[in-house]
Design a protein around this motif. Structure first.
Motif, PDB file in Angstrom:
ATOM      1  N   GLU A 244       0.824  -1.209   0.000  1.00 28.33           N
ATOM      2  CA  GLU A 244       0.000   0.000   0.000  1.00 28.33           C
ATOM      3  C   GLU A 244       0.859   1.260   0.000  1.00 28.33           C
ATOM      4  OE1 GLU A 244      -2.846  -0.067   3.138  1.00 28.33           O
ATOM      5  OE2 GLU A 244      -3.481  -2.118   2.731  1.00 28.33           O
ATOM      6  N   MET A 245       1.915   1.245   0.825  1.00 30.31           N
ATOM      7  CA  MET A 245       2.766   2.427   0.923  1.00 30.31           C
ATOM      8  C   MET A 245       3.505   2.683  -0.391  1.00 30.31           C
ATOM      9  SD  MET A 245       2.565   4.133   3.783  1.00 30.31           S
ATOM     10  CE  MET A 245       0.843   3.977   3.287  1.00 30.31           C
ATOM     11  N   ILE A 271      19.216   4.722   3.721  1.00 26.31           N
ATOM     12  CA  ILE A 271      17.976   5.496   3.699  1.00 26.31           C
ATOM     13  C   ILE A 271      16.887   4.679   3.023  1.00 26.31           C
ATOM     14  CG2 ILE A 271      18.457   6.692   1.504  1.00 26.31           C
ATOM     15  CD1 ILE A 271      17.232   9.230   2.891  1.00 26.31           C
ATOM     16  N   GLN A 272      15.676   4.799   3.547  1.00 32.34           N
ATOM     17  CA  GLN A 272      14.541   4.059   3.001  1.00 32.34           C
ATOM     18  C   GLN A 272      13.249   4.651   3.545  1.00 32.34           C
ATOM     19  OE1 GLN A 272      14.177  -0.015   4.378  1.00 32.34           O
ATOM     20  NE2 GLN A 272      13.162  -0.668   2.508  1.00 32.34           N
ATOM     21  N   ARG A 273      12.234   4.682   2.695  1.00 36.51           N
ATOM     22  CA  ARG A 273      10.882   5.013   3.149  1.00 36.51           C
ATOM     23  C   ARG A 273      10.126   3.702   3.288  1.00 36.51           C
ATOM     24  NH1 ARG A 273       8.949  10.181   2.865  1.00 36.51           N
ATOM     25  NH2 ARG A 273      10.484  10.738   1.274  1.00 36.51           N
ATOM     26  N   ASP A 274       9.482   3.511   4.431  1.00 35.49           N
ATOM     27  CA  ASP A 274       8.967   2.182   4.745  1.00 35.49           C
ATOM     28  C   ASP A 274       7.637   2.299   5.499  1.00 35.49           C
ATOM     29  OD1 ASP A 274       9.121  -0.540   4.625  1.00 35.49           O
ATOM     30  OD2 ASP A 274      10.722  -0.756   6.107  1.00 35.49           O
ATOM     31  N   ALA A 275       6.928   1.203   5.578  1.00 35.22           N
ATOM     32  CA  ALA A 275       5.597   1.170   6.196  1.00 35.22           C
ATOM     33  C   ALA A 275       5.683   1.128   7.711  1.00 35.22           C
ATOM     34  CB  ALA A 275       4.816  -0.044   5.700  1.00 35.22           C
ATOM     35  N   LEU A 276       4.631   1.624   8.354  1.00 40.74           N
ATOM     36  CA  LEU A 276       4.395   1.451   9.778  1.00 40.74           C
ATOM     37  C   LEU A 276       3.143   0.605   9.978  1.00 40.74           C
ATOM     38  CD1 LEU A 276       5.084   5.030  11.213  1.00 40.74           C
ATOM     39  CD2 LEU A 276       6.515   3.000  11.523  1.00 40.74           C
ATOM     40  N   ASP A 277       2.996   0.024  11.143  1.00 40.80           N
ATOM     41  CA  ASP A 277       1.858  -0.843  11.454  1.00 40.80           C
ATOM     42  C   ASP A 277       0.649   0.001  11.887  1.00 40.80           C
ATOM     43  OD1 ASP A 277       0.492  -3.206  11.722  1.00 40.80           O
ATOM     44  OD2 ASP A 277       1.851  -4.072  13.212  1.00 40.80           O
ATOM     45  N   LEU A 278      -0.477  -0.666  12.076  1.00 37.32           N
ATOM     46  CA  LEU A 278      -1.747  -0.055  12.520  1.00 37.32           C
ATOM     47  C   LEU A 278      -2.163   1.058  11.551  1.00 37.32           C
ATOM     48  CD1 LEU A 278      -1.114  -0.062  16.384  1.00 37.32           C
ATOM     49  CD2 LEU A 278      -2.247  -1.798  14.950  1.00 37.32           C
ATOM     50  N   ALA A 279      -2.431   2.268  12.033  1.00 32.88           N
ATOM     51  CA  ALA A 279      -2.874   3.334  11.131  1.00 32.88           C
ATOM     52  C   ALA A 279      -1.782   3.782  10.174  1.00 32.88           C
ATOM     53  CB  ALA A 279      -3.383   4.526  11.940  1.00 32.88           C
ATOM     54  N   GLY A 280      -0.537   3.500  10.515  1.00 33.81           N
ATOM     55  CA  GLY A 280       0.557   3.758   9.591  1.00 33.81           C
ATOM     56  C   GLY A 280       0.963   5.207   9.449  1.00 33.81           C
ATOM     57  N   GLU A 281       0.550   6.060  10.396  1.00 34.68           N
ATOM     58  CA  GLU A 281       0.796   7.488  10.261  1.00 34.68           C
ATOM     59  C   GLU A 281       1.943   8.002  11.121  1.00 34.68           C
ATOM     60  OE1 GLU A 281      -3.943   8.540   9.483  1.00 34.68           O
ATOM     61  OE2 GLU A 281      -2.904   9.365  11.224  1.00 34.68           O
ATOM     62  N   GLY A 304       3.863   6.138   6.430  1.00 37.20           N
ATOM     63  CA  GLY A 304       4.871   5.294   7.057  1.00 37.20           C
ATOM     64  C   GLY A 304       5.971   6.160   7.644  1.00 37.20           C
ATOM     65  N   HIS A 305       7.223   5.711   7.509  1.00 34.86           N
ATOM     66  CA  HIS A 305       8.312   6.514   8.050  1.00 34.86           C
ATOM     67  C   HIS A 305       9.508   6.488   7.107  1.00 34.86           C
ATOM     68  CE1 HIS A 305      11.044   3.235   9.746  1.00 34.86           C
ATOM     69  NE2 HIS A 305       9.994   2.578   9.316  1.00 34.86           N
ATOM     70  N   LEU A 306      10.169   7.630   7.045  1.00 34.83           N
ATOM     71  CA  LEU A 306      11.442   7.746   6.337  1.00 34.83           C
ATOM     72  C   LEU A 306      12.539   7.516   7.365  1.00 34.83           C
ATOM     73  CD1 LEU A 306      13.339   8.548   4.019  1.00 34.83           C
ATOM     74  CD2 LEU A 306      12.945  10.929   4.634  1.00 34.83           C
ATOM     75  N   SER A 307      13.367   6.512   7.124  1.00 38.04           N
ATOM     76  CA  SER A 307      14.438   6.156   8.049  1.00 38.04           C
ATOM     77  C   SER A 307      15.772   6.455   7.390  1.00 38.04           C
ATOM     78  CB  SER A 307      14.343   4.666   8.403  1.00 38.04           C
ATOM     79  OG  SER A 307      15.435   4.258   9.189  1.00 38.04           O
ATOM     80  N   LEU A 308      16.624   7.179   8.115  1.00 40.14           N
ATOM     81  CA  LEU A 308      17.970   7.510   7.633  1.00 40.14           C
ATOM     82  C   LEU A 308      18.963   7.188   8.731  1.00 40.14           C
ATOM     83  CD1 LEU A 308      20.078   8.925   5.755  1.00 40.14           C
ATOM     84  CD2 LEU A 308      19.349  11.099   6.775  1.00 40.14           C
ATOM     85  N   HIS A 309      20.010   6.483   8.363  1.00 38.05           N
ATOM     86  CA  HIS A 309      21.106   6.187   9.283  1.00 38.05           C
ATOM     87  C   HIS A 309      22.394   6.681   8.654  1.00 38.05           C
ATOM     88  CE1 HIS A 309      23.730   4.030  12.049  1.00 38.05           C
ATOM     89  NE2 HIS A 309      24.389   3.567  11.002  1.00 38.05           N
TER      90      HIS A 309
END
Length: 415
Positions: A244-245, A271-281, A304-309
């Motif tokens: 969905e994301m 770096i990656q944009r990825d899904a979150l659980d439940l409402a996903g916001e 979802g969330h953008l994760s950067l390390h």
């Protein structure tokens, strides 16, 4: 090569790939001091957000090891950084923390500097005193999508421009330059800085984070083949949410693909944009947004969330309604400062658009839980029974961090 460097060189050479580091890497003062010079004085370090410095004259200080650096917004609204050392007799120019104002005034003998580092006033000097010889010592500084990095080296790693050009397209839609600092916490962890970073790079321990696992999928770091049976239900939810994301990201033109170059280059990153659980916001108990005002002008909160390390000292999470930055700063061999900052829309009002406790709850709890785990690890690696153990497949990013770190030590040993 000094005796200390010979010990470090031997330890680097003896390290067994795929296993944790030997105890002295985490406990020995010589190793810690070498970390500062080989890593923190050579690499680009995340230290602040542009929201810390909204107006000309705003400044903040950052400290790690023996170094103290001033980061500020100059009179032309550009970013500047200087060593926090008065050019008179070496006193710390500014106290730790953030401040606003114009010129920089030393609290010892009132030497006064402009925001460009030039010396404006030095009381009671000789007639032939040349102020131009006593400017503040500069430090390299860069803003990347609203994040502020410094580098103490005379010649910073040359790949940083390329890395910045690759991560900025992910960051810019969230308009982090135009945010407000909603909160900041500073947690001193009882562990070596590398243990703090290693702990963040795996979810093998994530069953110790009940608040986070409401929305953060516990399969982070696992490949399809490695997902254990107990995590299969969560993995199936992840696959559905991920599909969905991806459709949402594609429709909005948001980059989302994984770029992972953690060990292959001086400026290691993921770096990656990825899904979150439940409402996903957002990172909340039910996954719904914690703030009514979204970052940037994105039309939906479900992103979802953008994760950067980024090696060696930072990670970031950006969701539709806020962003969280994490900066790891080494203090002593067994003490590390974790500075966490929450960013919201510049017009978001506490008590109207968001509840502060809700905004901070998940990551405050997660940080405190991680700090306890890091302290346990520090106690263990300092004991006589410790010997390096093997990483699980889901801990591959820990191995990547260690490989990157050891490469930096090797480079310094060869100088």
């Amino acid at each position: 090569m000094s005796p200390a460097q010979e010990r470090i060189s031997d330890a680097v050479a003896a390290r067994r790939a795929g296993h944790s580091l030997d105890g002295p890497f985490y406990t020995d003062r010589d190793f810690f001091d070498f970390d500062i010079e080989a890593v923190f004085a050579r690499q680009w370090i995340f230290v602040a957000v542009e929201a810390d410095l909204p107006e000309p004259g705003d400044r903040t200080t950052v400290e790690f090891g023996p170094y103290s650096v001033i980061v500020l917004r100059d009179d032309d609204e550009g970013l500047r950084a200087f060593h926090n050392v008065c050019r008179h007799r070496g006193a710390r120019l500014l106290d730790p923390g953030q401040a606003s104002g114009g010129n920089l005034v030393c609290g010892y003998h009132k030497w006064t500097y402009a925001t460009d580092g030039s010396l404006l006033h030095a009381p009671s000097q000789a007639a032939d005193f040349d102020r131009s010889c006593f400017v503040l010592k500069p430090v390299h500084v860069r803003g990347v999508g609203g994040l502020v990095f410094i580098c103490l080296a005379e010649r910073p790693p040359a790949d940083f421009d390329e890395v910045a050009s690759r991560i900025e397209p992910y960051l810019l839609p969230h308009d982090l330059r135009r945010t407000r600092v909603a909160a900041r916490t500073e947690l001193v962890e009882d562990g070596n800085w590398k243990l703090v970073m290693e702990n963040n790079r795996e979810c093998y321990h994530c069953d110790g984070h009940p608040e986070l696992l409401r929305t953060f999928f516990p399969t982070y770091g696992y490949t399809e083949a490695d997902v254990p049976a107990r995590l299969r239900p969560a993995h199936e939810r992840y696959l559905r949410a991920d599909a969905e994301m991806r459709a949402t990201y594609t429709g909005l033109g948001l980059p989302y693909g994984l770029i992972e170059e953690l060990a292959e280059r001086p400026t290691g990153f993921r770096i990656q944009r990825d899904a979150l659980d439940l409402a996903g916001e957002s990172f909340t108990p039910d996954g719904t947004a914690a703030c009514r005002r979204r970052l940037g002008d994105l039309p939906t909160p479900r992103l979802g969330h953008l994760s950067l390390h980024m090696q060696p000292n930072a990670w970031f999470h950006v969701v539709g309604d806020h962003a969280i930055t994490f900066s790891v700063l080494p203090l002593t061999p067994d003490k590390t400062l974790l500075r966490t900052t929450w960013l919201v829309h510049p017009e978001a009002e506490e008590g109207v658009d968001y509840d502060r406790d809700t905004l901070l709850k998940v990551w405050t709890a997660t940080n405190e839980q991680d700090a306890r785990l890091v302290a346990r690890a520090q106690q263990g690696v300092g004991g006589p029974a410790y010997e390096p153990g093997p990483y699980a497949p889901g801990e591959y990013q820990v191995e990547a961090f260690c490989a990157w770190y050891l490469a930096r030590l090797s480079e310094e040993l060869q100088r």
